[in-house]
Design a protein around this motif. Structure first.
Motif, PDB file in Angstrom:
ATOM      1  N   SER A  88      -8.337  10.869  73.784  1.00  0.00           N
ATOM      2  CA  SER A  88      -7.496  12.152  74.299  1.00  0.00           C
ATOM      3  C   SER A  88      -7.183  13.101  73.315  1.00  0.00           C
ATOM      4  CB  SER A  88      -6.426  11.683  75.223  1.00  0.00           C
ATOM      5  OG  SER A  88      -5.471  11.223  74.218  1.00  0.00           O
ATOM      6  N   LEU A  89      -6.842  12.466  72.089  1.00  0.00           N
ATOM      7  CA  LEU A  89      -6.549  13.337  70.731  1.00  0.00           C
ATOM      8  C   LEU A  89      -7.684  14.204  70.276  1.00  0.00           C
ATOM      9  CD1 LEU A  89      -4.816  14.390  68.451  1.00  0.00           C
ATOM     10  CD2 LEU A  89      -5.114  12.112  67.321  1.00  0.00           C
ATOM     11  N   GLN A  90      -8.680  13.148  70.212  1.00  0.00           N
ATOM     12  CA  GLN A  90      -9.941  13.727  69.470  1.00  0.00           C
ATOM     13  C   GLN A  90     -10.374  14.983  70.418  1.00  0.00           C
ATOM     14  OE1 GLN A  90     -12.351  13.068  66.869  1.00  0.00           O
ATOM     15  NE2 GLN A  90     -12.636  15.421  67.482  1.00  0.00           N
ATOM     16  N   LYS A  91     -10.462  14.769  72.046  1.00  0.00           N
ATOM     17  CA  LYS A  91     -10.821  15.684  72.792  1.00  0.00           C
ATOM     18  C   LYS A  91     -10.124  17.032  72.895  1.00  0.00           C
ATOM     19  CE  LYS A  91     -11.487  15.967  78.077  1.00  0.00           C
ATOM     20  NZ  LYS A  91     -11.325  15.470  79.238  1.00  0.00           N
ATOM     21  N   PHE A  92      -8.576  16.800  72.754  1.00  0.00           N
ATOM     22  CA  PHE A  92      -8.002  18.109  72.854  1.00  0.00           C
ATOM     23  C   PHE A  92      -7.979  18.872  71.516  1.00  0.00           C
ATOM     24  CE2 PHE A  92      -3.914  20.473  72.436  1.00  0.00           C
ATOM     25  CZ  PHE A  92      -3.920  21.189  73.591  1.00  0.00           C
ATOM     26  N   ALA A  93      -8.156  18.050  70.516  1.00  0.00           N
ATOM     27  CA  ALA A  93      -8.180  18.901  69.090  1.00  0.00           C
ATOM     28  C   ALA A  93      -9.553  19.784  69.086  1.00  0.00           C
ATOM     29  CB  ALA A  93      -8.105  17.689  68.060  1.00  0.00           C
ATOM     30  N   GLY A 125     -10.390  31.197  58.186  1.00  0.00           N
ATOM     31  CA  GLY A 125      -9.511  30.431  58.828  1.00  0.00           C
ATOM     32  C   GLY A 125      -9.981  29.912  60.158  1.00  0.00           C
ATOM     33  N   GLU A 126     -11.568  29.922  60.427  1.00  0.00           N
ATOM     34  CA  GLU A 126     -11.967  29.191  61.627  1.00  0.00           C
ATOM     35  C   GLU A 126     -11.986  27.849  61.567  1.00  0.00           C
ATOM     36  OE1 GLU A 126     -14.391  30.672  64.189  1.00  0.00           O
ATOM     37  OE2 GLU A 126     -13.453  32.873  63.983  1.00  0.00           O
ATOM     38  N   VAL A 127     -11.427  26.979  62.373  1.00  0.00           N
ATOM     39  CA  VAL A 127     -11.544  25.724  62.359  1.00  0.00           C
ATOM     40  C   VAL A 127     -13.132  25.207  62.674  1.00  0.00           C
ATOM     41  CG1 VAL A 127     -10.657  23.413  63.379  1.00  0.00           C
ATOM     42  CG2 VAL A 127      -9.272  25.496  63.151  1.00  0.00           C
ATOM     43  N   LEU A 128     -13.892  24.445  61.835  1.00  0.00           N
ATOM     44  CA  LEU A 128     -15.296  24.361  62.072  1.00  0.00           C
ATOM     45  C   LEU A 128     -15.406  23.025  62.704  1.00  0.00           C
ATOM     46  CD1 LEU A 128     -16.450  25.215  58.483  1.00  0.00           C
ATOM     47  CD2 LEU A 128     -16.601  26.531  60.684  1.00  0.00           C
ATOM     48  N   GLU A 129     -14.430  21.884  62.388  1.00  0.00           N
ATOM     49  CA  GLU A 129     -14.640  20.425  62.902  1.00  0.00           C
ATOM     50  C   GLU A 129     -13.129  19.741  62.869  1.00  0.00           C
ATOM     51  OE1 GLU A 129     -16.571  18.005  65.039  1.00  0.00           O
ATOM     52  OE2 GLU A 129     -17.719  19.600  64.073  1.00  0.00           O
ATOM     53  N   SER A 130     -13.094  18.941  64.052  1.00  0.00           N
ATOM     54  CA  SER A 130     -11.806  18.305  64.036  1.00  0.00           C
ATOM     55  C   SER A 130     -12.128  16.676  64.393  1.00  0.00           C
ATOM     56  CB  SER A 130     -10.839  18.561  64.963  1.00  0.00           C
ATOM     57  OG  SER A 130     -10.373  20.096  64.940  1.00  0.00           O
ATOM     58  N   PHE A 131     -11.777  15.764  63.452  1.00  0.00           N
ATOM     59  CA  PHE A 131     -12.264  14.393  63.590  1.00  0.00           C
ATOM     60  C   PHE A 131     -10.942  13.406  63.301  1.00  0.00           C
ATOM     61  CE2 PHE A 131     -14.573  10.473  61.854  1.00  0.00           C
ATOM     62  CZ  PHE A 131     -15.295  10.344  63.116  1.00  0.00           C
ATOM     63  N   VAL A 132     -11.011  12.546  64.435  1.00  0.00           N
ATOM     64  CA  VAL A 132      -9.884  11.486  64.209  1.00  0.00           C
ATOM     65  C   VAL A 132     -10.249  10.150  63.918  1.00  0.00           C
ATOM     66  CG1 VAL A 132      -8.126  10.533  65.947  1.00  0.00           C
ATOM     67  CG2 VAL A 132      -8.746  12.723  66.363  1.00  0.00           C
ATOM     68  N   THR A 133      -9.645   9.632  63.012  1.00  0.00           N
ATOM     69  CA  THR A 133      -9.721   8.140  62.639  1.00  0.00           C
ATOM     70  C   THR A 133      -8.459   7.398  62.421  1.00  0.00           C
ATOM     71  OG1 THR A 133      -9.668   8.657  60.281  1.00  0.00           O
ATOM     72  CG2 THR A 133     -11.781   8.892  61.338  1.00  0.00           C
ATOM     73  N   LYS A 134      -8.736   5.980  62.383  1.00  0.00           N
ATOM     74  CA  LYS A 134      -7.545   5.314  61.989  1.00  0.00           C
ATOM     75  C   LYS A 134      -7.040   4.948  60.552  1.00  0.00           C
ATOM     76  CE  LYS A 134      -8.146   2.292  66.052  1.00  0.00           C
ATOM     77  NZ  LYS A 134      -8.057   0.989  66.596  1.00  0.00           N
ATOM     78  N   SER A 135      -8.081   5.504  59.705  1.00  0.00           N
ATOM     79  CA  SER A 135      -7.838   5.258  58.164  1.00  0.00           C
ATOM     80  C   SER A 135      -8.321   6.819  57.605  1.00  0.00           C
ATOM     81  CB  SER A 135      -8.454   3.997  57.816  1.00  0.00           C
ATOM     82  OG  SER A 135      -9.838   4.206  57.898  1.00  0.00           O
ATOM     83  N   ARG A 136      -8.124   6.574  56.309  1.00  0.00           N
ATOM     84  CA  ARG A 136      -8.318   7.931  55.412  1.00  0.00           C
ATOM     85  C   ARG A 136      -8.853   7.583  54.316  1.00  0.00           C
ATOM     86  NH1 ARG A 136      -3.215  11.139  52.710  1.00  0.00           N
ATOM     87  NH2 ARG A 136      -1.962   9.227  52.289  1.00  0.00           N
ATOM     88  N   ASP A 137      -9.913   6.636  54.115  1.00  0.00           N
ATOM     89  CA  ASP A 137     -10.518   5.922  53.131  1.00  0.00           C
ATOM     90  C   ASP A 137     -11.965   6.664  52.940  1.00  0.00           C
ATOM     91  OD1 ASP A 137     -12.093   5.022  55.620  1.00  0.00           O
ATOM     92  OD2 ASP A 137     -11.630   2.966  54.817  1.00  0.00           O
ATOM     93  N   LYS A 138     -12.514   6.170  52.091  1.00  0.00           N
ATOM     94  CA  LYS A 138     -14.036   6.803  51.793  1.00  0.00           C
ATOM     95  C   LYS A 138     -14.996   6.725  53.089  1.00  0.00           C
ATOM     96  CE  LYS A 138     -18.386   5.878  49.276  1.00  0.00           C
ATOM     97  NZ  LYS A 138     -18.999   5.097  48.512  1.00  0.00           N
ATOM     98  N   LYS A 139     -14.931   5.429  53.819  1.00  0.00           N
ATOM     99  CA  LYS A 139     -15.817   5.569  54.987  1.00  0.00           C
ATOM    100  C   LYS A 139     -15.538   6.556  56.135  1.00  0.00           C
ATOM    101  CE  LYS A 139     -17.339   2.285  58.605  1.00  0.00           C
ATOM    102  NZ  LYS A 139     -17.084   0.831  59.038  1.00  0.00           N
ATOM    103  N   ALA A 140     -14.118   6.923  56.254  1.00  0.00           N
ATOM    104  CA  ALA A 140     -13.766   7.841  57.121  1.00  0.00           C
ATOM    105  C   ALA A 140     -14.047   9.537  56.862  1.00  0.00           C
ATOM    106  CB  ALA A 140     -12.452   7.814  57.456  1.00  0.00           C
TER     107      ALA A 140
END
Length: 234
Positions: free
Chosen positions: A190-195, A104-119
C-alpha cells in the motif's frame, strides 16, 4: 478497437469519482474528510466508497498522467537528486527511495526494507530503465549510492556536498504531510502504491506558484484541472 469505459458499471458519474480521488491524493485529507467535503456539495457517499475509488482508479489516473508527461521529460536526464526517508509500517522501519529531477519532478519512488547496496542498485536500475541515464546524480553521503553507481559504471557522475541535495529533501514534505493524515501505512504494497500515485498527482498540479504571476498561475491551474477531468474519459 474501441477503448473500454473504466466507469461502465458505476452508478456514480466519472466527474465525481475523479473529484474524490483528486481530493484524497492531492490534499492531506482523510477518507472521512473527503466524505464530508463531498457531502457539503450534495454528494452522499461513504468513506469506504472513497477508499474503493482510490484503490480502483488512483493507479489508472497516475498511469495516464505518467504517459502524457514522460515524452516531455527528456530534460530529466540532466540531473537527478536521490534521497531516502524512513517510513514505519506496523512499527517496523522501511525506506522510501525517491529520484527527483532538477525541476523538482518526482521521477521514481521505491520502497525497501533495507538501504544497502542491493536496495540502491535495484532502485537505480528501475529509475534508469524508465527515464534513461542522467548526466549527474546528486546524493547524500550514504555509501550504498556510491557502491551501486560503481557497479553501473556511473560513479564519476555522482555529486555530494552540503545543501546540494535540498531539491530531494524538499520533495519529501508533501508526502510527510500526507502520511500524517493517513495515520501511517500498514503494508509495503500500500505504501508503494500510494507513493507512486501521489508523486504523479503532485507533479501534475505542481505549478511553482512562487515563480509565477497571479494571472499565469490561475491559467496554469485551470489547465491542470481541465487535463485532470479529461483523464480516462469515456
Amino acid at each position: 478497437m474501441t477503448k473500454r469505459d473504466p466507469f461502465k458499471y458505476f452508478k456514480t458519474s466519472p466527474e465525481i469519482i475523479r473529484l474524490a480521488v483528486m481530493l484524497y491524493v492531492r490534499f492531506p485529507l482523510s477518507l472521512r474528510n473527503v466524505e464530508d467535503l463531498l457531502h457539503e456539495r450534495g454528494i452522499d457517499v461513504s468513506h469506504e466508497t472513497v477508499r474503493y475509488w482510490w484503490h480502483r482508479f488512483g493507479p489508472m489516473f497516475a498511469s495516464e498522467i505518467r504517459k502524457r508527461r514522460i515524452e516531455g521529460m527528456q530534460s530529466s536526464r540532466w540531473k537527478w537528486h536521490l534521497d531516502e526517508i524512513f517510513v514505519k509500517i506496523n512499527g517496523e522501519r522501511h525506506y522510501l527511495w525517491r529520484a527527483v529531477d532538477h525541476e523538482g519532478e518526482v521521477l521514481e519512488s521505491f520502497v525497501t526494507k533495507s538501504r544497502d547496496k542491493k536496495a540502491a542498485l535495484k532502485f537505480l536500475k528501475k529509475a534508469m530503465r524508465k527515464h534513461g541515464q542522467p548526466v549527474t546524480v546528486v546524493t547524500d553521503k550514504l555509501r550504498s549510492y556510491g557502491a551501486a553507481l560503481k557497479e553501473l559504471g556511473a560513479v564519476d557522475r555522482q555529486e555530494t556536498g552540503r545543501w546540494v541535495n535540498n531539491r530531494a529533501e524538499n520533495s519529501h514534505l508533501p508526502f510527510r504531510r500526507r502520511e500524517r493524515a493517513m495515520l501511517r501505512f500498514r503494508r509495503m504494497r500500500s505504501l508503494q502504491k500510494f507513493a507512486a500515485v501521489h508523486a504523479c498527482v503532485s507533479n501534475h498540479f505542481n505549478q511553482e506558484r512562487s515563480l509565477s504571476s497571479r494571472p499565469l498561475f490561475k491559467a496554469n491551474r485551470a489547465a491542470a484541472l481541465a487535463e485532470w477531468r479529461g483523464l480516462c474519459a469515456a
